[in-house]
Scaffold this motif. Sequence first.
Motif: not given
Length: 324
Positions: A110-122
């Motif tokens: 789950r952690a690896a899935a977070l950075p680019l997509a999650g930062i973009t969403a935030l």
Amino acid sequence: MRRLIPTGDPASPVAFDEVPQPVPEPDEALVKVEAFAPNRGETFLLEHPRPGLLPGKDVAGLVVQAAADGSGPAIGARVVGHPPQGGWAEYAAVPTHSLAVLPDGVDRVRAAALPLAGITALRLLRTAGSLVGRRVLLTGASGGVGHFVTELAVAGGAELTAVTATPERGARLAELGARVVHEVAAARGPFDVVLESIGGPDLHAALLKVRPGGLLVWFGQAGRAPVTLDFFQLLGGPERVTIQHFHYAGAPYGPDLTALVSLVEQGRLHPEIGRTAPWEETADTLIDLRERRIRGKAVLLVGGTRPAAEARRSTAARIPGGAR
């Protein structure tokens, strides 16, 4: 160490190479990469790779050498990171301002899935402003960014309509509380905010769905077709609409990664993992990601197949409240 490098061959876009370990800069930690997540945009870069391209911006792993300047996590810390490049390797040098420490309750997948997509969403949602009680249209919604935007926006009080290519790709977003349609023309506007990521004719169609004085944030061109706007066609549409270009990039990323990890730990954000596989399957996964045969994120594991317990946690994480 082993690293995946571009081949320039669309049928097999990456291959393994033996290279020296990276030597970190004083403000970088050396991370033993345990998992990484490719992004669809990276698959486009691999079609015609520039000289020196080292893919990999979303990683999770273990700090094996702390930064020489004393910043960032200590040796032995489990981390998620967003390096500028080079993450598809056994080791990666990551700036400490772009790392976040993982709590015990957040696994590497789950952690690896977070950075680019999650930062973009935030950052996309911050650009849109408060969404409480507002009507939002999200195009190109079935990827990692779309999933995170949907979950966060609905939780924040938005009435969100998501555009996906097929019912299957929209099923998860409907579970999260979105109204799902399969073409922009079917969305019932007007909308206070439109988040547009397909480009081509869809941007023009989405623009016509904005209320007078509303906002369209253009954050991608997944359809890969350039946008053409006809001023005279727009005259009959909504007036005084603002079109804002958006790009997520800009370090530091650590604070946003910390926020995303906290949301996952609290059960308020649930990365959708469409595929988890050993990194020997990276080339095939990249092709499937490029051709939209994977819903949500794909995560590759460095050094072998994941333990069964982690597989169960990853599957359960796709649905709020656990597996079902």
